[in-house]
Design a protein around this motif. Structure first.
Motif, PDB file in Angstrom:
ATOM      1  N   ASN A  59     -36.004  46.347 -11.990  1.00 28.04           N
ATOM      2  CA  ASN A  59     -36.439  44.778 -12.563  1.00 28.04           C
ATOM      3  C   ASN A  59     -36.458  43.900 -11.281  1.00 28.04           C
ATOM      4  O   ASN A  59     -36.106  42.963 -11.512  1.00 28.04           O
ATOM      5  CB  ASN A  59     -35.515  44.477 -13.803  1.00 28.04           C
ATOM      6  CG  ASN A  59     -36.193  43.232 -14.489  1.00 28.04           C
ATOM      7  OD1 ASN A  59     -37.461  43.340 -14.437  1.00 28.04           O
ATOM      8  ND2 ASN A  59     -35.603  42.350 -14.858  1.00 28.04           N
ATOM      9  N   GLU A  61     -38.425  41.793  -9.109  1.00 26.77           N
ATOM     10  CA  GLU A  61     -39.740  41.359  -9.273  1.00 26.77           C
ATOM     11  C   GLU A  61     -40.486  41.116  -7.791  1.00 26.77           C
ATOM     12  O   GLU A  61     -41.469  41.777  -7.333  1.00 26.77           O
ATOM     13  CB  GLU A  61     -39.778  39.748  -9.841  1.00 26.77           C
ATOM     14  CG  GLU A  61     -41.151  39.413  -9.917  1.00 26.77           C
ATOM     15  CD  GLU A  61     -41.141  37.965 -10.541  1.00 26.77           C
ATOM     16  OE1 GLU A  61     -41.970  37.565 -11.585  1.00 26.77           O
ATOM     17  OE2 GLU A  61     -40.250  36.922 -10.139  1.00 26.77           O
ATOM     18  N   THR A  64     -41.267  44.553  -6.548  1.00 28.23           N
ATOM     19  CA  THR A  64     -42.531  44.904  -7.279  1.00 28.23           C
ATOM     20  C   THR A  64     -43.388  44.775  -6.560  1.00 28.23           C
ATOM     21  O   THR A  64     -44.809  45.288  -6.302  1.00 28.23           O
ATOM     22  CB  THR A  64     -42.317  44.526  -8.471  1.00 28.23           C
ATOM     23  OG1 THR A  64     -41.430  45.342  -9.186  1.00 28.23           O
ATOM     24  CG2 THR A  64     -43.669  45.141  -9.552  1.00 28.23           C
TER      25      THR A  64
END
Length: 110
Positions: A59, A61, A64
């Motif tokens: 998770n 960000e 990502t």
């Protein structure tokens, strides 16, 4: 400027400031990640797709966004990037199922 660009830039600014106060640590991190993600037995595109999947699972960000762009820069198509995301989703849901099938069952029977 997009939110994605702003977040990646904030990370890069933060890591630069960190590197100024902890230069040996920052340099070692950059050397390690650079060597780890360079082409070897696996090509650089595949390594970026793996990194993307891990970023999604964690998770994270900023990572990502970063690894999506890096995968693209190494030749990954949008379809390959989406498949990597789907594979990460399958593995991460399997992680929860395996814990449910083992740890929860142990907790219920002990």
């Amino acid at each position: 400027m997009s939110q994605k660009i702003d977040k990646v830039r904030a990370y890069k600014d933060g890591i630069q400031a960190f590197g100024e106060s902890m230069p040996g640590v920052a340099e070692a991190y950059h050397e390690f990640t650079g060597k780890s993600l360079a082409a070897g037995e696996l090509d650089a595109k595949t390594k970026q797709l793996i990194a993307l999947g891990i970023s999604l699972f964690a998770n994270n960000e900023v990572c990502t966004f970063y690894h999506t762009e890096e995968a693209r820069s190494k030749g990954a198509t949008d379809a390959e990037i989406r498949e990597a995301a789907a594979a990460a989703a399958a593995v991460s849901s399997g992680h929860i199922l395996s814990q449910g099938a083992t740890r929860v069952e142990q907790a219920l029977t002990q």
